[in-house]
Design an enzyme around this catalytic site. Structure first.
Site, PDB file in Angstrom:
ATOM      1  N   HIS A  56       0.840  -1.218   0.000  1.00 53.65           N
ATOM      2  CA  HIS A  56       0.000   0.000   0.000  1.00 53.65           C
ATOM      3  C   HIS A  56       0.865   1.254   0.000  1.00 53.65           C
ATOM      4  CE1 HIS A  56      -3.918   2.048   0.917  1.00 53.65           C
ATOM      5  NE2 HIS A  56      -3.036   3.025   1.131  1.00 53.65           N
ATOM      6  N   HIS A  58       1.477   5.467  -1.957  1.00 57.19           N
ATOM      7  CA  HIS A  58       0.982   6.578  -2.789  1.00 57.19           C
ATOM      8  C   HIS A  58       2.169   7.224  -3.487  1.00 57.19           C
ATOM      9  CE1 HIS A  58      -3.200   6.602  -1.302  1.00 57.19           C
ATOM     10  NE2 HIS A  58      -2.631   6.038  -0.249  1.00 57.19           N
ATOM     11  N   GLN A 151      -9.623   9.449  -4.981  1.00 58.31           N
ATOM     12  CA  GLN A 151      -9.329  10.097  -3.695  1.00 58.31           C
ATOM     13  C   GLN A 151     -10.493  10.956  -3.174  1.00 58.31           C
ATOM     14  OE1 GLN A 151      -5.851  10.921  -1.664  1.00 58.31           O
ATOM     15  NE2 GLN A 151      -7.749  10.956  -0.486  1.00 58.31           N
ATOM     16  N   HIS A 209      -9.270   1.784  -0.047  1.00 60.44           N
ATOM     17  CA  HIS A 209      -9.142   2.459   1.242  1.00 60.44           C
ATOM     18  C   HIS A 209     -10.499   2.258   1.906  1.00 60.44           C
ATOM     19  CE1 HIS A 209      -5.728   4.326  -0.658  1.00 60.44           C
ATOM     20  NE2 HIS A 209      -5.402   4.939   0.467  1.00 60.44           N
ATOM     21  N   GLU A 212     -11.052   4.142   6.827  1.00 60.53           N
ATOM     22  CA  GLU A 212      -9.873   4.791   7.427  1.00 60.53           C
ATOM     23  C   GLU A 212     -10.382   5.935   8.294  1.00 60.53           C
ATOM     24  OE1 GLU A 212      -6.988   6.494   4.749  1.00 60.53           O
ATOM     25  OE2 GLU A 212      -5.505   6.740   6.329  1.00 60.53           O
ATOM     26  N   ASP A 308       2.406   3.163   2.948  1.00 57.81           N
ATOM     27  CA  ASP A 308       1.394   4.193   2.687  1.00 57.81           C
ATOM     28  C   ASP A 308       2.014   5.509   2.204  1.00 57.81           C
ATOM     29  OD1 ASP A 308      -1.128   5.220   2.400  1.00 57.81           O
ATOM     30  OD2 ASP A 308      -1.616   5.300   4.520  1.00 57.81           O
TER      31      ASP A 308
HETATM   32 ZN   LIG Z   1      -3.440   5.065   1.396  1.00 56.78          ZN
END
Ligand SMILES: [Zn+2]
Length: 430
Positions: A56, A58, A151, A209, A212, A308
């Site tokens: 995971h 970005h 997102q 996701h 979270e 992440d």
């Molecule tokens: Zn993430």
């Protein structure tokens, strides 16, 4: 043999093993291998592992810390706002440059496979194009898997589903989502259904996701497990973060855990980021926020630890070290038993490799000769020391090297150097 690595200790604790490599693959794995190698490397009893895998990440935001400003509150939501301010200013060249720089760090850390989410809410799909270019350029030395990540919300952001379809058509590998960020619980559940149906239709993997948040009522993982089962997606779906499970009522969790296991959904916790971003609205006591890792493992769910973020709007730390991730995961989950510590190593190697569906991953004859020689005698010691990667091999070729982490001492009557290692038998889990 083209290459023989002598006297390796394997992640399962077997020691004195020789690894014979022909071309790009492991050809033999046994003690006292007779065959000679055109090149021979002495592992000196050190741990030799398949490479680290980050389930995971970005990469479109990596190394952008401080652009255009620092996240002052340190919260997830301000991070999303800062990222929103940066998005219009992103250039493809700068994005590619930062990503390639991070991949250099990753290789030096023995991290040779990364699943990265890529934001598709910008109609230009600039980050998608940039990361497809990065995937092509790093392919000889690093497996980059891309997730189409809405997102700003699949249903909340106009055009997001269209952009997601375009991104998949352009070659993005995995379907992403963010149900807890949609406007309502119902819309969140609807986004999970739509995305899973789309993935089933296209034959793709899913990684969302999911939940979270510290809100114990955020239960999209339930819908994700249900849709996975309904659509026959078992083994191809992962729920990332699942932090709301930390705060859930124990009775509900006792019903949920077997449902997740039954659906074959994998869990990806991100310990560095969960401990940093969750619990921000708490005074004291403050929740840790990481999902229920030991309980998920006990229920038979695959659990990986992801990095992440590294130096981005959400996190001002990190250097691509999956042992740092495992170290934090071990602490936050209180996985301090010997077997549990070993499982934290698997959570940054074998388990994420399975979640990504990497083929030829592992340390057996026939597998890719992708290996890391660590300055440690066991998996547990590797985590304890965030051990130096003495040597990183990709397809049988050395791609990175680093010295051992020794220090010299100037103390009367004491040894003239220390290496922080202890006898191997004390740290093997089995
Ligand atoms: Zn993430």
């Amino acid at each position: 043999m083209d290459l023989v690595i002598r006297n390796a200790t394997l992640p399962d604790g077997k020691s004195g093993i020789d690894i014979g490599i022909e071309g790009a693959r492991i050809a033999a794995l046994q003690p006292g291998l007779q065959a000679r190698g055109a090149r021979e490397i002495d592992a000196e009893g050190d741990l030799v592992s398949p490479p680290f895998v980050d389930a995971h990440f970005h990469m479109d935001a990596v190394l952008s810390y401080g652009l255009p400003r620092v996240n002052r509150s340190g919260t997830l939501l301000e991070g999303i706002a800062v990222w929103g301010e940066l998005k219009p200013q992103l250039s493809q060249e700068a994005l590619v440059e930062r990503a390639l720089r991070y991949c250099d760090w990753a290789v030096a850390r023995g991290l040779l496979a990364i699943r990265t989410h890529v934001d598709i809410c910008d109609d230009r799909l600039l980050a998608v194009e940039a990361l497809l270019e990065v995937r092509r350029r790093v392919a000889p030395y690093l497996d980059l898997q891309l997730v189409a990540f809405p997102q700003d919300g699949l249903l909340r952001s106009p055009g997001a589903f269209g952009n997601l379809r375009r991104a998949i058509a352009m070659g993005v590998d995995v379907v992403g989502g963010i149900p807890h960020f949609e406007r309502t619980m119902a819309q969140g559940a609807e986004s999970v259904r739509l995305l899973c149906e789309f993935a089933a239709e296209k034959g793709l993997r899913v990684d969302m996701h999911c939940d979270e948040t510290d809100d114990p009522m955020s239960r999209h993982i339930e819908t994700l497990a249900f849709e996975t089962q309904r659509l026959g997606l078992q083994g191809r779906v992962a729920g990332s973060h699942l932090t709301s499970m930390h705060s859930m009522d124990n009775y509900y969790a006792s019903k949920l855990l077997p449902l997740i296991a039954e659906s074959g959904v994998a869990a990806i916790a991100n310990p560095l980021i969960n401990i940093t971003l969750q619990g921000r609205h708490d005074s004291y006591p403050k929740r840790r926020g990481m999902t229920r890792v030991p309980e998920l493992l006990a229920a038979g769910v695959d659990v990986a630890f992801g990095h992440d973020c590294v130096l981005d709007p959400w996190y001002g730390m990190g250097s691509g070290d999956m042992l740092e991730v495992a170290h934090m995961g071990l602490h936050v989950a209180q996985m301090t038993g010997l077997d549990a510590m070993h499982q934290c190593f698997l959570a940054v190697t074998q388990t994420p490799a399975r979640i990504l569906g990497l083929d030829g991953y592992g340390i057996e004859p026939g597998c890719h000769a992708d290996l890391v020689i660590l300055d440690a005698g066991s998996t547990v010691e590797a985590i304890r020391l965030r051990a130096a990667r003495r040597m990183v091999l990709r397809r049988g070729q050395v791609v990175a090297q680093a010295p051992r982490s020794n220090a010299s001492l100037q103390l009367p009557g004491r040894p003239d150097n220390v290496n922080f290692r202890i006898a191997p038998q004390a740290t093997h889990s089995r």
